[in-house]
Each structure stands twice: as structure tokens, then as C-alpha cells.
Write a protein that holds these residues in place. Structure first.
Motif, PDB file in Angstrom:
ATOM      1  N   PRO A  63     -37.342  54.462  13.476  1.00 50.98           N
ATOM      2  CA  PRO A  63     -36.291  54.829  14.036  1.00 50.98           C
ATOM      3  C   PRO A  63     -35.238  52.857  14.241  1.00 50.98           C
ATOM      4  O   PRO A  63     -33.814  53.623  13.689  1.00 50.98           O
ATOM      5  CB  PRO A  63     -35.928  55.325  15.516  1.00 50.98           C
ATOM      6  CG  PRO A  63     -37.026  55.534  15.885  1.00 50.98           C
ATOM      7  CD  PRO A  63     -38.605  54.786  15.480  1.00 50.98           C
ATOM      8  N   ILE A  64     -35.020  52.384  14.281  1.00 54.96           N
ATOM      9  CA  ILE A  64     -34.600  50.881  13.975  1.00 54.96           C
ATOM     10  C   ILE A  64     -34.195  50.978  12.977  1.00 54.96           C
ATOM     11  O   ILE A  64     -32.752  50.976  12.627  1.00 54.96           O
ATOM     12  CB  ILE A  64     -35.796  49.924  14.743  1.00 54.96           C
ATOM     13  CG1 ILE A  64     -35.342  50.012  16.083  1.00 54.96           C
ATOM     14  CG2 ILE A  64     -34.787  48.618  14.661  1.00 54.96           C
ATOM     15  CD1 ILE A  64     -36.100  48.535  16.753  1.00 54.96           C
ATOM     16  N   TYR A  65     -35.402  51.301  11.734  1.00 53.48           N
ATOM     17  CA  TYR A  65     -34.846  50.903  10.239  1.00 53.48           C
ATOM     18  C   TYR A  65     -34.137  51.551  10.033  1.00 53.48           C
ATOM     19  O   TYR A  65     -32.812  51.647   9.349  1.00 53.48           O
ATOM     20  CB  TYR A  65     -36.218  50.307   9.923  1.00 53.48           C
ATOM     21  CG  TYR A  65     -36.159  50.206   8.373  1.00 53.48           C
ATOM     22  CD1 TYR A  65     -35.552  49.442   8.471  1.00 53.48           C
ATOM     23  CD2 TYR A  65     -35.544  51.169   7.095  1.00 53.48           C
ATOM     24  CE1 TYR A  65     -35.235  48.694   6.759  1.00 53.48           C
ATOM     25  CE2 TYR A  65     -36.034  51.314   6.458  1.00 53.48           C
ATOM     26  CZ  TYR A  65     -35.538  49.625   5.495  1.00 53.48           C
ATOM     27  OH  TYR A  65     -35.418  49.555   4.374  1.00 53.48           O
ATOM     28  N   ALA A  66     -34.154  52.987  10.383  1.00 49.03           N
ATOM     29  CA  ALA A  66     -33.810  54.173   9.664  1.00 49.03           C
ATOM     30  C   ALA A  66     -32.544  54.595   9.850  1.00 49.03           C
ATOM     31  O   ALA A  66     -31.667  54.809   8.987  1.00 49.03           O
ATOM     32  CB  ALA A  66     -35.134  54.812  10.117  1.00 49.03           C
ATOM     33  N   LEU A  73     -26.249  51.291  20.156  1.00 45.77           N
ATOM     34  CA  LEU A  73     -26.712  49.561  19.248  1.00 45.77           C
ATOM     35  C   LEU A  73     -25.721  50.421  17.434  1.00 45.77           C
ATOM     36  O   LEU A  73     -25.392  49.617  16.636  1.00 45.77           O
ATOM     37  CB  LEU A  73     -27.949  49.700  18.937  1.00 45.77           C
ATOM     38  CG  LEU A  73     -28.017  49.187  20.311  1.00 45.77           C
ATOM     39  CD1 LEU A  73     -29.947  47.960  19.966  1.00 45.77           C
ATOM     40  CD2 LEU A  73     -27.431  47.966  20.484  1.00 45.77           C
ATOM     41  N   ASP A  74     -26.766  51.422  17.107  1.00 41.65           N
ATOM     42  CA  ASP A  74     -25.581  52.040  15.841  1.00 41.65           C
ATOM     43  C   ASP A  74     -24.244  52.253  15.333  1.00 41.65           C
ATOM     44  O   ASP A  74     -23.581  51.649  14.797  1.00 41.65           O
ATOM     45  CB  ASP A  74     -25.991  53.362  15.446  1.00 41.65           C
ATOM     46  CG  ASP A  74     -25.918  53.666  13.953  1.00 41.65           C
ATOM     47  OD1 ASP A  74     -25.880  53.172  13.189  1.00 41.65           O
ATOM     48  OD2 ASP A  74     -25.099  55.263  14.073  1.00 41.65           O
ATOM     49  N   SER A  75     -23.408  52.727  17.267  1.00 44.44           N
ATOM     50  CA  SER A  75     -21.604  52.773  16.724  1.00 44.44           C
ATOM     51  C   SER A  75     -21.813  51.442  17.519  1.00 44.44           C
ATOM     52  O   SER A  75     -20.417  51.342  17.061  1.00 44.44           O
ATOM     53  CB  SER A  75     -21.634  53.849  17.809  1.00 44.44           C
ATOM     54  OG  SER A  75     -21.293  53.447  19.103  1.00 44.44           O
ATOM     55  N   THR A  76     -22.121  50.812  17.928  1.00 46.32           N
ATOM     56  CA  THR A  76     -22.266  48.933  18.154  1.00 46.32           C
ATOM     57  C   THR A  76     -22.091  48.379  17.258  1.00 46.32           C
ATOM     58  O   THR A  76     -20.683  47.954  16.338  1.00 46.32           O
ATOM     59  CB  THR A  76     -22.628  48.629  18.658  1.00 46.32           C
ATOM     60  OG1 THR A  76     -23.081  48.864  19.562  1.00 46.32           O
ATOM     61  CG2 THR A  76     -22.360  46.594  18.940  1.00 46.32           C
ATOM     62  N   VAL A  77     -22.262  48.996  15.446  1.00 47.04           N
ATOM     63  CA  VAL A  77     -22.345  48.259  14.579  1.00 47.04           C
ATOM     64  C   VAL A  77     -20.830  48.993  13.579  1.00 47.04           C
ATOM     65  O   VAL A  77     -19.965  48.389  12.546  1.00 47.04           O
ATOM     66  CB  VAL A  77     -23.734  48.496  13.315  1.00 47.04           C
ATOM     67  CG1 VAL A  77     -23.217  48.079  11.744  1.00 47.04           C
ATOM     68  CG2 VAL A  77     -25.167  47.895  14.514  1.00 47.04           C
TER      69      VAL A  77
END
Lengths: 364, 321
Positions: free
Chosen positions: B147-150, B10-14
Motif C-alpha cells: 500500500p505504501i508504494y502503490a 498521507l496520500d492526500s497530504t502529498v
């Protein structure tokens, strides 16, 4: 504003546009610190100074004739087929399958088979966007762009997973049988006693391209279908009122267009490569747009414009070889030609029209 | 797939969706005003190149962004001139712009830097660093939310947050301001706008300029945020994916966010798992690459909801009748 004679519209305006595009290209060469005149001389001698250069020029021109005709037919019917690239690469798949899996006894039969396969595959790839445009009104420009990308994914998949010989690291198909080797332009011209260089990729496909030019001319200006295509392109409403079926015409136009774009693969895959490689089209599908615009969507114009772009391609390769000017200069020239002959047509046309109006007033 | 992998994807999705989002909103402004723009790709490419070149020479990332926007605006100017002033074919003009960018970036890159079309690699202040949001480090050990926030919400570069902020901003401009109303009207019925005494061409030029700025940001993010420098053809079809996302989003800002996130997600999954084993058969990586285009064709065909483009799209406005 009908003061402009036909020849001015067909010849003068494109020539002026071309001149502007060339002058700006010259400025670009000058801006990157090279000499435009010397570059031009090198291009001319490299592309047209020897039969070797001519061979490459004509080889490229063969591709551009096919894709140029493809875009032209669609243009005449009022459709913008931007998917020549995808149609040509799927056409290449057709040629490869036809040459790999059918044991042809002689090259001439193989050639006929390959032409049919290329046209059928290319047309099939154009058929879905055409159907969606005709039946569901999805914009053909967007769908054909999407199909270019889908085609490249399909081709990668087929080459890597199906056609690649086991053990080979190259993502390309196996070589075709020796029998499938097409006669080069050297062989063809030797029959009539013209000496021609034999170390270039120009081959008999050029003849097919020329036949295609004549065929398209006959189709568009001498048959009922051609008339319907052109009428549809001029005014959809009027042609529907006259009883022309829009779905049928859209399909025919795109199938013909896709088929011609696909036939380009006979030249690259069978004539030159003798195997299917990734990206054998090399942007020729897009150059077809420039060729069609430059050639005013007429087979004669397309033929001349295709030779011009063949010259630019080969000349550009020579430039990259002998000077510091990268090959991408050709892409810039191509962009400028599309810009001035296509999008900025009005900018050139309006002053020319004004001149003709003034001339007429002077006469009376 | 465990939770940590999901967060990474998801991080790389953003990150992958950000350039698409900028470009998609760019296309949205232009097409809502009735100017088709298939030159998004070229504008992004030119912006990526000039921003990387300027950042490499000056060492300042923001000067790089400025240069990128400048490059993109230049091409927008050509598009406006051709399709608004001279009433040329907007599609052909877009094609020309794509080729112009593709050729000029390599030509100039080779002349200026001599690295085969690449710019020198960027380091330090010349590229965007991650921004750590407040309390990210403190919250990181908290299970699930940490983890979601950080990792997912915090730690992106400035342009990522700017792109997300552009969505409500675009929605507000388009639906809550006078300019936005006029812009949408110009794309649907220019004659009515003209009758009201508003310059159709003026609004269209403004829309094309906004499109240029947003494409500039998209390109700058590619070269200064996602990568460290410019590489030949580095946009790799993202302009067309953005175009696809625009259709997918039915020309609406919030839907654009969803569509670009979806396409970014597909790319992220494709990068992480080249071949997806579904048990019965293996989905090849090429399938994932082609999926955004296939989805767009399906949407265009009207099988899943109908995407209706602005009515006056693609037609130059002729005042006198």
C-alpha cells in the motif's frame, strides 16, 4: 532634486498616478468588450446621481475612512499594518458582544459603548503582532497577515458555536435589540432640514468617522506623541537617539491603528447589519491600504480617497447590476491604484521632478 | 485510526502539499535574492486561471501549464519592475499583484466563459492523470510495503513528482552553483556582489523570474491536477500558507519540503476529521485551519528556534552612493 514644490508632491503625483490607473482600467473595460465612457457615466449617475446613491457611497466611504486612517497611522510610524481586515472583524465581534449582552437604555449610550468595544477589540488584535515586532523583531507584515487568517477562523468558530441562536441555520448572531438601532443619515440630515434618501445604509457612524479624521490630525500634528510617531517613522535611529522608546512607539502606533480599524465595525455591524455576520468586513481592511497610499497618509487625503473608493464601490455595484461588467472590476481598479500610487510611485515621480527641474532652469 | 486511513491521509497530504511546495520554493528563490514576495497568492491564482482556460480551449494539459507559467511570469515582471527597477515598496507591490490577480481572473473568466468566473470543467487530456510507477500493481498485495508504494508513492500526477524533484534541484542550484552563490549574496549583501562586477539587478530579475515559473507550476497544479478547472479565489490563501512555510523552513529548500508536508498534513487531517475529539474536549475544525498561521507566528516570535530572513530583504539596491 528638491525642485518639486510641496503641492506637486502631495497632490500632483497622486493625481497623475490615479489618472494612469483609471486609463488602464478603461482599457480593461474596453478589452472585455464594453464601453468605458458609458461605464463611467453609469458609475457617476449610480453613485452620485441621487441621494440614494450618495447614501451607499458615504456608507462605504465611512468604512474606508476608518481603515484608511488605521493604515495611515501605522505608515506614519514606519509600520505596514496589513491586518486591518482581521482587526476590523474582531472589532465586529466586540460590537456584537457589547450590543447583545449589555442592556443599553438608549442608542446613544450603546453607540459610545460599541465604539469603545470595537476599538478595544481591534487594538487587542493588533497588540500581539505589535508586541512581537517591538520586542522580538518578528516582521509585522507577516504576523498581521497571519492574524487575518487566525481572526477569520476565530470569527467562524464564535459565530457558529457561541453566538448563533439555537435552531438557526444561518451562521450569524441574533439581531440586536430595537433600541440599538442607529439613526440613519436621513434622520441626522433631517434635523438640519436637508432631505436625504432613507433607503440606504449610511448612518451616524459617518459623523464618528469625520471626528476620527480630525482626531488623527490633531494627534499626529499637534501632540508630542504624534511627533514621536512621525519621527520614528522617518528615522528609527535618529528618534531612538533623541530618547524615543521604540517599543513604546511601535505599541502605540499599532494599538491606535488596530483600534481605528476595529471601529469600522460600528458602521457595518451596528449601523447596517444590526447583527454580526461572517465576512462583514468585505475587504475594507485591504482597501484601507489603497486609501492610505492615495491619501498620502494624511487625514484630509484619506477622507477624499475614501469617498473616491466609496464612489468606486457603489458605482461598481451599479455596473454589475446594469451591464455585463462584473463587480470585480473594482478589485482591478483598486489593485492598479495601489500599484501606481504605492509601488510604482517612483515611475511617476521621476518624470514630474524632471519637468520641475527644467522649469526652474528656464526661469534662472 | 487504522493503517489504510493513515495511508489515505498521507496520500492526500502529498497532493495538498504540492502546490505549497512549488510556491514555497518560488518564494525561497525570490526572498533569498532580497525581494520579498507576498504576491505568491496572486501569481498562483493567475496561473491557475490561465492554465485552466488554456487547457479548456486547447484540450492540452501541457499548453495549460505553459499558459499558467506565462501568467505568473507577467505578474513577476510587474513585481520586478516595481521593486527592482523603480525601487518601490516590495510589500505594497505584492499586495497590488494579489488584488490584480483576484480581480482580473474573475473579470476575464466571466467575459470569456460566462460561468460566473469559473472555467469549463476539464476532462481527459486537459487535466493531469495519475502516473502509475513500475510494479505498483504487482506490489500492491504485499502487506505494509504494498500500500505504501502503490498508493502513497505511486499514482500521483506528473507535477507532484516534479515538485519533489525541485527540492534537491533548488538546493543544488542555491548551494552548489556560481549563480546560487551570487543569488544568496545579493540577498545578504548586494554591495559586495556589485563590487565583484556582477549585476545586482540582473540576479534579482533572474530570481524573480524563477519565482514566477515555480508559482506558475503551483497554480497549474491547482487547476489541472488537484481540481478540474478554475474556480473563483481557488487558491484560498495557499500563497500565504506557502509564505508561512517559507518562514517555518527558515528559507532553506529541504526544510521547505518538511514545512509544506507538515502544512499539507494539517490540511489533510482537517479535511478528513472536521472535529477532532480528544476525549476531554473537541478540537474544532477552525483550530486546524488556523494552526499553520499560529505555528508561523510562534516561529517568528523566536520561541522555537529563530527564523532569520535574508539581511538585505525588502530593500531596493541603490548603486550610487
Amino acid at each position: 532634486m528638491t525642485a518639486m514644490p510641496k503641492w506637486a508632491d502631495a497632490v500632483l503625483v497622486p493625481l497623475i498616478s490615479l489618472l494612469i490607473a483609471f486609463v488602464i482600467s478603461g482599457l480593461v473595460i474596453f478589452a472585455i468588450g464594453e464601453d468605458p465612457i458609458a461605464a463611467m457615466k453609469l458609475m457617476v449617475s449610480g453613485a452620485l446621481g441621487s441621494t440614494y446613491g450618495w447614501g451607499y457611497t458615504l456608507y462605504y466611504a465611512t468604512n474606508f475612512i476608518f481603515t484608511g486612517l488605521a493604515v495611515s497611522i501605522a505608515f506614519q510610524a514606519g509600520l505596514f499594518n496589513i491586518g486591518g481586515e482581521g482587526q476590523a472583524s474582531i472589532g465586529g465581534l466586540g460590537v456584537a458582544l457589547c450590543c447583545l449582552y449589555i442592556p443599553w437604555p438608549h442608542w446613544s449610550l450603546a453607540l459610545m459603548g460599541a465604539v469603545v468595544a470595537a476599538a478595544v477589540f481591534g487594538a487587542a488584535w493588533a497588540a500581539i503582532p505589535a508586541y512581537l515586532q517591538a520586542k522580538r523583531g518578528s516582521h509585522i507584515v507577516i504576523t498581521t497577515i497571519m492574524f487575518n487568517f487566525i481572526a477569520s477562523a476565530v470569527l467562524v468558530y464564535v459565530l457558529v458555536n457561541v453566538l448563533r441562536p439555537t435552531g438557526s441555520m444561518d451562521s450569524s448572531s441574533a439581531r440586536f435589540d430595537e433600541v440599538m438601532h442607529l439613526p440613519s443619515l436621513h434622520d441626522v440630515l433631517a434635523l438640519v432640514g436637508i432631505p436625504f434618501n432613507n433607503r440606504n445604509p449610511a448612518n451616524i457612524s459617518l459623523v464618528i468617522a469625520l471626528v476620527a479624521c480630525v482626531g488623527v490630525w490633531i494627534l499626529m500634528w499637534r501632540t508630542r506623541l504624534g511627533y514621536q510617531l512621525r519621527a520614528f517613522g522617518k528615522s528609527e535611529k535618529a528618534s531612538v537617539y533623541a530618547g524615543i522608546n521604540p517599543v513604546r512607539i511601535t505599541m502605540y502606533a499599532m494599538l491606535l491603528s488596530g483600534g481605528l480599524a476595529g471601529m469600522m465595525a460600528v458602521n457595518t455591524v451596528m449601523g447596517e447589519g444590526q447583527r454580526l455576520i461572517l465576512n462583514s468586513v468585505e475587504g475594507a481592511g485591504f482597501i484601507g491600504i489603497a486609501v492610505a497610499l492615495m491619501g498620502r497618509s494624511h487625514p484630509v487625503g484619506v477622507l477624499l480617497a475614501a469617498i473616491l473608493f466609496g464612489f468606486l464601490y457603489q458605482g461598481g455595484a451599479e455596473l454589475a447590476l446594469w451591464t455585463k461588467i462584473p463587480r470585480e472590476l473594482i478589485v482591478v481598479i483598486q489593485a492598479l491604484v495601489i500599484l501606481f500610487t504605492g509601488a510604482l510611485d517612483d515611475m511617476v515621480r521621476r518624470p514630474v521632478e524632471r519637468v520641475f527641474v527644467m522649469l526652474q532652469k528656464g526661469k534662472t | 485510526m487504522d493503517f489504510a486511513t493513515l495511508i489515505q491521509i498521507l496520500d492526500s497530504t502529498v497532493r495538498l502539499a504540492t502546490p505549497l511546495l512549488f510556491a514555497c520554493l518560488a518564494g525561497l528563490f525570490s526572498e533569498r535574492a532580497g525581494i520579498f514576495d507576498i504576491g505568491l497568492e496572486g501569481k498562483m491564482l493567475a496561473a491557475a486561471f490561465l492554465s485552466a482556460a488554456a487547457a479548456a480551449v486547447t484540450g492540452s494539459v501541457w499548453l495549460g501549464v505553459g499558459a499558467g507559467i506565462f501568467a505568473s511570469l507577467m505578474l513577476s515582471g510587474i513585481h520586478g519592475l516595481a521593486s527592482i527597477t523603480f525601487r518601490g515598496n516590495q510589500l505594497i507591490s505584492g499586495v497590488a499583484i494579489n488584488f490584480l490577480a483576484s480581480g482580473l481572473t474573475v473579470l476575464l473568466g466571466q467575459t470569456w466563459f460566462g460561468l460566473g468566473g469559473r472555467t469549463p470543467p476539464l476532462t481527459g487530456d486537459a487535466r493531469f492523470g495519475p502516473i502509475t510507477l513500475p510494479f505498483a500493481d504487482a506490489l500492491a498485495p504485499v502487506p505494509f510495503i504494498g500500500p505504501i508504494y502503490a498508493e502513497l508513492i505511486s499514482g500521483h500526477s506528473a507535477l507532484v513528482y516534479l515538485a519533489i524533484a525541485c527540492v534537491p534541484a533548488s538546493a543544488w542550484i542555491l548551494y552548489r552553483t556560481r549563480f546560487g552563490l551570487r543569488l544568496r549574496a545579493v540577498g545578504e549583501n548586494p554591495a559586495a556582489v556589485d563590487t565583484a562586477g556582477v549585476s545586482v539587478n540582473g540576479i534579482r530579475f533572474a530570481a524573480v523570474a524563477i519565482c514566477g515559473v515555480l508559482c506558475g507550476l503551483a497554480g497549474a497544479y491547482l487547476a489541472l491536477g488537484l481540481a478540474a478547472g478554475f474556480g473563483k479565489e481557488m487558491t484560498a490563501g495557499r500563497g500565504y500558507i506557502a509564505l508561512a512555510a517559507l518562514i517555518f523552513a527558515k528559507w532553506r529548500p529541504w526544510y521547505a519540503l518538511g514545512a509544506t508536508m507538515l502544512f499539507g498534513f494539517l490540511e489533510a487531517v482537517g479535511n478528513r476529521f472536521p472535529n477532532i475529539d480528544l476525549g476531554l474536549f473537541v478540537l474544532p475544525s477552525q483550530f486546524m485551519q488556523a494552526l499553520p498561521y499560529v505555528l508561523t507566528v510562534v516561529i517568528l516570535a523566536g520561541f522555537i528556534g529563530k527564523a532569520v530572513p535574508p539581511r538585505a530583504g525588502g530593500q531596493p539596491y541603490v548603486k550610487e552612493r
